[in-house]
Design a protein around this motif. Structure first.
Motif, PDB file in Angstrom:
ATOM      1  N   LEU A  60       3.460  -0.017   2.842  1.00  0.00           N
ATOM      2  CA  LEU A  60       3.082  -1.056   3.801  1.00  0.00           C
ATOM      3  C   LEU A  60       2.901  -2.386   3.080  1.00  0.00           C
ATOM      4  CD1 LEU A  60       0.404   0.679   6.069  1.00  0.00           C
ATOM      5  CD2 LEU A  60       2.711  -0.002   6.702  1.00  0.00           C
ATOM      6  N   TYR A 108      -7.344   4.308   1.916  1.00  0.00           N
ATOM      7  CA  TYR A 108      -7.729   2.942   2.271  1.00  0.00           C
ATOM      8  C   TYR A 108      -8.513   2.938   3.585  1.00  0.00           C
ATOM      9  CZ  TYR A 108      -7.319  -2.048   3.334  1.00  0.00           C
ATOM     10  OH  TYR A 108      -7.608  -3.364   3.631  1.00  0.00           O
ATOM     11  N   ARG A 109      -8.031   3.679   4.562  1.00  0.00           N
ATOM     12  CA  ARG A 109      -8.727   3.735   5.851  1.00  0.00           C
ATOM     13  C   ARG A 109     -10.149   4.275   5.686  1.00  0.00           C
ATOM     14  NH1 ARG A 109     -10.144   7.188   9.582  1.00  0.00           N
ATOM     15  NH2 ARG A 109      -9.286   8.973   8.450  1.00  0.00           N
ATOM     16  N   ALA A 111      -2.652   5.465   1.926  1.00  0.00           N
ATOM     17  CA  ALA A 111      -2.992   4.917   3.238  1.00  0.00           C
ATOM     18  C   ALA A 111      -4.277   5.533   3.792  1.00  0.00           C
ATOM     19  CB  ALA A 111      -1.832   5.132   4.204  1.00  0.00           C
ATOM     20  N   GLU A 112      -4.380   6.848   3.745  1.00  0.00           N
ATOM     21  CA  GLU A 112      -5.577   7.507   4.284  1.00  0.00           C
ATOM     22  C   GLU A 112      -6.807   7.134   3.470  1.00  0.00           C
ATOM     23  OE1 GLU A 112      -8.014  10.121   6.578  1.00  0.00           O
ATOM     24  OE2 GLU A 112      -6.179   8.983   6.906  1.00  0.00           O
ATOM     25  N   ILE A 141      -1.355   1.438   9.475  1.00  0.00           N
ATOM     26  CA  ILE A 141      -1.676   2.593   8.633  1.00  0.00           C
ATOM     27  C   ILE A 141      -1.689   3.868   9.463  1.00  0.00           C
ATOM     28  CG2 ILE A 141      -3.573   3.698   7.362  1.00  0.00           C
ATOM     29  CD1 ILE A 141      -4.179   1.014   6.105  1.00  0.00           C
ATOM     30  N   ARG A 142      -2.334   3.833  10.623  1.00  0.00           N
ATOM     31  CA  ARG A 142      -2.388   5.026  11.476  1.00  0.00           C
ATOM     32  C   ARG A 142      -0.981   5.442  11.912  1.00  0.00           C
ATOM     33  NH1 ARG A 142      -6.730   1.893  13.661  1.00  0.00           N
ATOM     34  NH2 ARG A 142      -8.756   2.687  12.942  1.00  0.00           N
ATOM     35  N   GLN A 193       1.743   4.856  10.291  1.00  0.00           N
ATOM     36  CA  GLN A 193       2.427   5.405   9.126  1.00  0.00           C
ATOM     37  C   GLN A 193       1.981   6.846   8.858  1.00  0.00           C
ATOM     38  OE1 GLN A 193       1.174   4.551   5.087  1.00  0.00           O
ATOM     39  NE2 GLN A 193       3.194   3.647   4.678  1.00  0.00           N
ATOM     40  N   LEU A 214       0.860  -1.181   0.000  1.00  0.00           N
ATOM     41  CA  LEU A 214       0.000   0.000   0.000  1.00  0.00           C
ATOM     42  C   LEU A 214       0.898   1.233   0.000  1.00  0.00           C
ATOM     43  CD1 LEU A 214      -2.994   0.948   0.231  1.00  0.00           C
ATOM     44  CD2 LEU A 214      -2.617   1.094   2.700  1.00  0.00           C
ATOM     45  N   PHE A 272      -4.692  -5.064   4.870  1.00  0.00           N
ATOM     46  CA  PHE A 272      -3.688  -4.225   5.519  1.00  0.00           C
ATOM     47  C   PHE A 272      -4.150  -3.907   6.936  1.00  0.00           C
ATOM     48  CE2 PHE A 272      -3.391  -3.408   0.971  1.00  0.00           C
ATOM     49  CZ  PHE A 272      -2.037  -3.605   0.739  1.00  0.00           C
ATOM     50  N   LEU A 279      -4.841  -1.727  10.062  1.00  0.00           N
ATOM     51  CA  LEU A 279      -5.161  -0.308  10.234  1.00  0.00           C
ATOM     52  C   LEU A 279      -4.285   0.370  11.272  1.00  0.00           C
ATOM     53  CD1 LEU A 279      -9.060  -0.336   9.983  1.00  0.00           C
ATOM     54  CD2 LEU A 279      -7.387   0.179   8.212  1.00  0.00           C
TER      55      LEU A 279
END
Length: 699
Positions: A629, A81-82, A78-79, A613-614, A616, A73, A608, A610
């Protein structure tokens, strides 16, 4: 000659606009055939329908699938995807409840307290977030709309109106072309008052030019007048808009329609802005109309009972321009030809009576720049004296002439809410702004309003040139001290309006340098550098800091879809305090406790993690760098009702399967074995604290 006046998205859905009904009344009085269409309201109905929520869900699901096909990712995704995941999981919940929430905002019972109102407004806000996610990186929110394209850059606007990936209003407008065509208009007028309406309005203009090429497109509204002295900024849209009307539109539009009927050239019509190639041709308007002689606005074409409010709220205007005209930060009085004109109290009452009888309403929203005190006093006195049923609210100034006795008179005379611009609670800053008020007098007015049950919507901004952090903190302390008297607040950072006194005499206000915002040719503000005090970036950082403070948050976080909704909530209502700490839960007597998972929990496996992600995103904001990621399939459970997505792992999914009320905690603990007992107990405790299951005690 038929004229159709359109109010485009994105704006307040709780009441009709005032501009196009006022124009319709004036033109109708002169025998022009005029009809109205509020596409802002209809956009809410279309975009937040269950059918469209389903379309958006499918679109989001396809995007998630495409992202999860990759083994990595990218940081910039990233944002996205979230957002995609969290909104996708809410789709079924929203699809089943969105219409109920829309209807709830039309139901008086939903306003009996802030908690019941929040239940409706949160669903609608979440629906808007889901629709936005489907068109990522769009943000559609109450009274606003933004894309990756800037409405302050003409090149961006021209790209945005054709972008099907982001322009969520494009498919909506396409469904409405047949409705517009049914009106058979020779002229279509578009009302553009805010930046967030510019891209939607010009998107519609593009469609009309293609679908109805013989129709004359006219654009007016508050935003257009801000381009005074640089009309050429609008030249980029000369293929979309035939004629612009920068200021008050009644007389120029009447003259335009008359010229078209007579087949006269438009080049000499007063009040019109046209382009020959990219060269602007503007004929200044004559003297503006006397408000006392204007007819009441004509709301007949608008579906008044469909607006998102429990009662019909009709906007009304008692004056044009600003009677104060001294605030150093403001240039709005330019839009009214620098003239202040007033409608007498008896004329306002006649208008209220006419509209009340015609539409069965008794609630009015004064959209004046600020209601003159003598008008407010006279109006309230007449309503109280004659026992009239009218209730009203609007923008008002903290005036030295306003005392407790007058506030009581306003309350007895139908005033429900005053929207007040204090801007700062520092005496020095207020004096520099030329507000003509003191914090002590503002405090007395707010206390008087609270005592008589008048709601107060108070507006502040941080970062006026030379304002120090200590002075900004004085404003925050003022708000905290009066948190029980103020109903709601609006915060922003200072922006330097062109043609404002600060812009004209920057040295007087400690501004060392003024410059344009790069290639943002449509920007009506200027960038600036201060010699002392908070810089623009420091002001924004200060705001971000104070918004998290509990005393401030409770005055902001009411999830208001419209400031009008405050008048329907009981005075003194604030957002319920958020639970900052999860409750303590203990597993006492596990043999008699039976775990029952919350209704509607959704198990899901994400490619992935989360939390990664946060982390990152946090690293990226702090250091500006991050790495892709790798896939890390992780099991989650999502509660649409609680708006919580919790990592549970494979074992957690299996445990939740047993939480259906058939087995006690003791039985489940025995089944997982002694080695897993402590971890399982922690699992039950954590999920109950988060509201994802409850532990029922059986006797």
């Amino acid at each position: 000659m038929k004229t159709l006046l359109i109010f485009p998205p994105a704006s307040d859905p709780a009441h009709p606009p005032l501009g196009i009904p006022s124009l319709a009344a004036y033109l109708g009085q002169r025998d022009h055939e005029v009809s109205l269409l509020d596409l802002n309201l209809l956009a809410y109905d279309f975009l937040l329908s269950a059918e469209h929520i389903e379309i958006c869900s499918t679109r989001i699901g396809e995007r998630i699938t495409a992202m999860e096909r990759a083994e990595e990712l990218r940081p910039e995704s990233a944002e996205e995807y979230r957002l995609m995941v969290e909104n996708y999981l809410s789709a079924d919940f929203l699809r089943d409840r969105i219409q109920q929430a829309m209807n709830g905002l039309r139901d008086p019972d939903s306003y009996r307290d802030s908690a019941s109102y929040l239940r409706c407004s949160r669903v609608i806000r979440r629906g808007m977030e889901l629709v936005s996610a489907a068109y990522h990186p769009v943000r559609w929110y109450p009274r606003g709309f933004s894309m990756s394209y800037l409405p302050t850059r003409s090149a961006d606007v021209l790209r945005a109106i054709e972008d099907r990936q982001q322009n969520l209003f494009l498919p909506f407008f396409e469904t409405r072309i047949s409705t517009i065509r049914d009106h058979c208009p020779d002229v279509v007028g578009l009302s553009i008052n805010y930046y967030c309406q510019l891209i939607p309005a010009l998107t519609l203009a593009r469609l009309l030019k293609r679908q109805m090429p013989g129709t004359l497109i006219v654009a007016g509204g508050g935003l257009v007048g801000f381009f005074e002295d640089r009309w050429s900024a609008l030249a980029a849209f000369s293929d979309l808009v035939d004629v612009w009307i920068p200021y008050e539109g009644e007389q120029p539009l009447d003259a335009l329609l008359g010229a078209l009927q007579r087949r006269d050239p438009l080049s000499t019509v007063p009040g019109l802005l046209r382009f020959e190639g990219h060269i602007p041709r503007f004929v200044p308007p004559g003297a503006p109309p006397d408000p006392a002689l204007l007819p009441p606005p004509a709301f007949d074409d608008l579906p008044l009972n469909r607006y998102l409010a429990p009662r019909v709220v009709l906007p009304i205007l008692g004056s044009r321009g600003c009677y104060w005209r001294r605030c150093a930060f403001c240039s709005h009085y330019h839009l009214f030809g620098r003239r202040f004109r007033i409608k007498p109290v008896d004329g306002i009452l006649r208008e209220m009576k006419y509209l009340g009888e015609r539409h069965g309403v008794d609630l009015f929203y004064f959209t004046d720049e600020c209601i003159p005190p003598r008008i407010a006093r006279g109006l309230a006195g007449a309503i109280e004296r004659d026992g009239l049923p009218y209730r009203w609210f609007g923008e008002f100034r903290f005036e030295r002439t306003v005392d407790r006795q007058m506030v009581e008179k306003l309350g007895n005379g139908g005033c429900l809410m005053l929207m007040l611009g204090l801007e700062s609670a520092s005496s020095r800053v207020l004096d520099l702004m030329e507000k003509g008020i003191t914090p002590a007098h503002a405090e007395a007015i707010l206390e008087a309003c609270a005592a008589v049950g008048i709601r107060t919507f108070v507006m502040f901004f941080i970062g006026f040139p030379t304002e120090t952090r200590q002075e900004a903190e004085e404003t925050i302390d003022f708000i905290k001290r009066l948190r029980h008297e103020i109903t709601h607040i609006a915060f922003s950072n200072f922006v330097l309006e062109q043609r404002s006194p600060v812009h004209r005499t920057p040295r007087r206000f400690g501004i060392g340098e003024i410059s344009p915002y790069g290639d943002e040719d449509l920007k009506i503000y200027s960038d600036y550098r201060v010699d002392r005090g908070l810089s623009p970036s420091e002001a924004v950082a200060f705001l971000d800091e104070v918004r998290t403070q509990p005393e401030i948050r409770r005055l902001i976080d009411l999830y208001l879809l419209s400031r009008c909704h405050l008048v329907f909530l009981p005075p003194g209502q604030h957002a319920p305090p958020e639970q900052t700490e999860l409750p303590t839960v203990e597993l006492v007597d596990p043999a008699s406790l039976y775990p029952l998972r919350s209704e509607g929990l959704i198990p899901i496996t994400l490619a992935f993690n989360l939390d990664q992600i946060r982390e990152q995103l946090r690293d990226r904001s702090q250091t500006g760098s991050s790495v892709p990621l790798r896939q890390c399939p992780t099991r989650y459970v999502f509660s649409p009702k609680q708006e919580r997505l919790v990592e549970v792992g494979d074992d957690g999914i299996r445990l939740l399967g047993a939480c259906d009320g058939r087995f006690s905690v003791q039985e489940i603990l025995m089944a997982v074995g002694e080695s897993n007992r402590d971890e399982t107990e922690r699992f039950f405790v954590d999920l109950e604290r988060r509201g994802l299951l409850r532990l029922e005690r059986h006797r």
